[in-house]
Scaffold this motif. Structure first.
Motif, PDB file in Angstrom:
ATOM      1  N   CYS A  33       0.813  -1.218   0.000  1.00 62.99           N
ATOM      2  CA  CYS A  33       0.000   0.000   0.000  1.00 62.99           C
ATOM      3  C   CYS A  33       0.851   1.276   0.000  1.00 62.99           C
ATOM      4  CB  CYS A  33      -0.914   0.011   1.239  1.00 62.99           C
ATOM      5  SG  CYS A  33      -2.030  -1.393   1.319  1.00 62.99           S
ATOM      6  N   VAL A  34       2.140   1.166   0.246  1.00 61.48           N
ATOM      7  CA  VAL A  34       3.026   2.325   0.329  1.00 61.48           C
ATOM      8  C   VAL A  34       3.776   2.475  -0.995  1.00 61.48           C
ATOM      9  CG1 VAL A  34       4.991   3.297   1.581  1.00 61.48           C
ATOM     10  CG2 VAL A  34       3.269   1.967   2.815  1.00 61.48           C
ATOM     11  N   ASP A  35       3.676   3.674  -1.609  1.00 62.30           N
ATOM     12  CA  ASP A  35       4.352   3.917  -2.889  1.00 62.30           C
ATOM     13  C   ASP A  35       5.871   3.921  -2.750  1.00 62.30           C
ATOM     14  OD1 ASP A  35       1.986   4.081  -4.264  1.00 62.30           O
ATOM     15  OD2 ASP A  35       1.871   6.279  -4.153  1.00 62.30           O
ATOM     16  N   GLY A  36       6.387   4.187  -1.574  1.00 61.44           N
ATOM     17  CA  GLY A  36       7.827   4.192  -1.334  1.00 61.44           C
ATOM     18  C   GLY A  36       8.456   2.815  -1.411  1.00 61.44           C
ATOM     19  N   CYS A  37       7.654   1.756  -1.446  1.00 61.80           N
ATOM     20  CA  CYS A  37       8.174   0.390  -1.560  1.00 61.80           C
ATOM     21  C   CYS A  37       7.961  -0.178  -2.965  1.00 61.80           C
ATOM     22  CB  CYS A  37       7.476  -0.521  -0.547  1.00 61.80           C
ATOM     23  SG  CYS A  37       7.810  -0.087   1.165  1.00 61.80           S
ATOM     24  N   LYS A  38       7.298   0.548  -3.828  1.00 62.78           N
ATOM     25  CA  LYS A  38       6.956   0.050  -5.162  1.00 62.78           C
ATOM     26  C   LYS A  38       7.927   0.591  -6.218  1.00 62.78           C
ATOM     27  CE  LYS A  38       2.022  -0.244  -4.199  1.00 62.78           C
ATOM     28  NZ  LYS A  38       0.701   0.188  -4.641  1.00 62.78           N
ATOM     29  N   ASP A  39       7.958  -0.072  -7.395  1.00 60.41           N
ATOM     30  CA  ASP A  39       8.731   0.377  -8.538  1.00 60.41           C
ATOM     31  C   ASP A  39       7.977   1.496  -9.248  1.00 60.41           C
ATOM     32  OD1 ASP A  39      10.469  -1.659  -7.899  1.00 60.41           O
ATOM     33  OD2 ASP A  39       9.766  -3.012  -9.469  1.00 60.41           O
ATOM     34  N   VAL A  40       8.699   2.367  -9.973  1.00 59.73           N
ATOM     35  CA  VAL A  40       8.092   3.502 -10.667  1.00 59.73           C
ATOM     36  C   VAL A  40       8.214   3.270 -12.173  1.00 59.73           C
ATOM     37  CG1 VAL A  40       8.146   6.000 -10.980  1.00 59.73           C
ATOM     38  CG2 VAL A  40       8.757   5.018  -8.775  1.00 59.73           C
ATOM     39  N   ILE A  41       7.080   3.420 -12.876  1.00 57.66           N
ATOM     40  CA  ILE A  41       7.051   3.265 -14.325  1.00 57.66           C
ATOM     41  C   ILE A  41       6.785   4.638 -14.932  1.00 57.66           C
ATOM     42  CG2 ILE A  41       5.909   2.163 -16.280  1.00 57.66           C
ATOM     43  CD1 ILE A  41       5.142  -0.095 -14.354  1.00 57.66           C
ATOM     44  N   HIS A  42       7.675   5.101 -15.851  1.00 54.34           N
ATOM     45  CA  HIS A  42       7.524   6.380 -16.539  1.00 54.34           C
ATOM     46  C   HIS A  42       6.913   6.115 -17.910  1.00 54.34           C
ATOM     47  CE1 HIS A  42       9.947   8.884 -13.750  1.00 54.34           C
ATOM     48  NE2 HIS A  42      10.539   7.727 -13.488  1.00 54.34           N
ATOM     49  N   THR A  43       5.787   6.766 -18.198  1.00 59.08           N
ATOM     50  CA  THR A  43       5.117   6.606 -19.487  1.00 59.08           C
ATOM     51  C   THR A  43       4.963   7.953 -20.177  1.00 59.08           C
ATOM     52  OG1 THR A  43       2.953   6.775 -18.449  1.00 59.08           O
ATOM     53  CG2 THR A  43       3.826   4.553 -18.764  1.00 59.08           C
ATOM     54  N   CYS A  44       4.783   7.904 -21.502  1.00 62.74           N
ATOM     55  CA  CYS A  44       4.579   9.111 -22.301  1.00 62.74           C
ATOM     56  C   CYS A  44       3.095   9.475 -22.240  1.00 62.74           C
ATOM     57  CB  CYS A  44       5.002   8.854 -23.740  1.00 62.74           C
ATOM     58  SG  CYS A  44       4.650  10.223 -24.859  1.00 62.74           S
ATOM     59  N   PRO A  45       2.751  10.707 -21.888  1.00 63.09           N
ATOM     60  CA  PRO A  45       1.342  11.080 -21.832  1.00 63.09           C
ATOM     61  C   PRO A  45       0.715  11.222 -23.230  1.00 63.09           C
ATOM     62  CG  PRO A  45       2.726  12.952 -21.228  1.00 63.09           C
ATOM     63  CD  PRO A  45       3.614  11.776 -21.401  1.00 63.09           C
ATOM     64  N   SER A  46       1.529  11.339 -24.272  1.00 60.34           N
ATOM     65  CA  SER A  46       0.991  11.484 -25.625  1.00 60.34           C
ATOM     66  C   SER A  46       0.638  10.142 -26.244  1.00 60.34           C
ATOM     67  CB  SER A  46       1.996  12.187 -26.537  1.00 60.34           C
ATOM     68  OG  SER A  46       2.273  13.473 -26.060  1.00 60.34           O
TER      69      SER A  46
END
Length: 172
Positions: A148-161
């Protein structure tokens, strides 16, 4: 190698590659008595066309040109040296770090200049924290807090376009 080197062009009667040996009586005869004669190896009088500032006139050189004086003692002529360096232009590679915060970048898919959209996804780090909490004794549901904590999860960067994934940052 056997034998001496080949003779220089124009050498006849001499051993090849060696300077001629001085001979007895070779040179100019002494000047007659009572008459000063200036010749090779003797100083020239001042104002004579072959005057070289007290030095004997060298054979094969004409009289000194007007307007050129003797060089000053200690004066060294300097030559300008120019160095030209030709090289290939180097490409500068900017390495961006995709971490938790959105990044201003060019999308490799649609080539648009965008600020990435970030999403959080459960990864290895969240599962390891859950396992450690179970071993410690938090097995009644507290061990699921890392999911439930974002500090323990991986981050995915996506293109908004174009909605394509640009990068993924793993916590582990």
């Amino acid at each position: 190698m056997s034998g001496p080197p080949p003779p220089y062009p124009g050498e006849k009667g001499q051993e090849a590659g060696y300077p001629p040996q001085p001979q007895q009586g070779y040179g100019q005869p002494p000047p007659p008595q009572g008459y000063p004669q200036a010749g090779y190896g003797q100083p020239q009088p001042y104002g004579h066309p072959g005057y070289a500032g007290g030095y004997p006139a060298q054979p094969g050189y004409g009289p000194p040109q007007q307007g050129y004086g003797q060089p000053q003692q200690g004066y060294a002529q300097q030559q300008a040296h120019t160095t030209v360096v030709v090289g290939q232009p180097t490409a500068t590679v900017l390495v961006q770090q995709f971490r938790e915060a959105p990044v201003n970048t060019a999308c490799p898919h649609c080539r648009a200049q965008v600020i990435t959209a970030t999403q959080y996804e459960t990864g290895t780090f969240a599962w390891i924290i859950c396992l450690v909490l179970c071993i410690v004794g938090c097995d009644l549901g507290c061990c699921f807090i890392p999911f439930c904590v974002d500090g323990c999860k991986d981050v995915i960067h996506t293109c908004p376009s174009c909605r394509q994934t640009i990068s993924r940052w793993n916590r582990m």
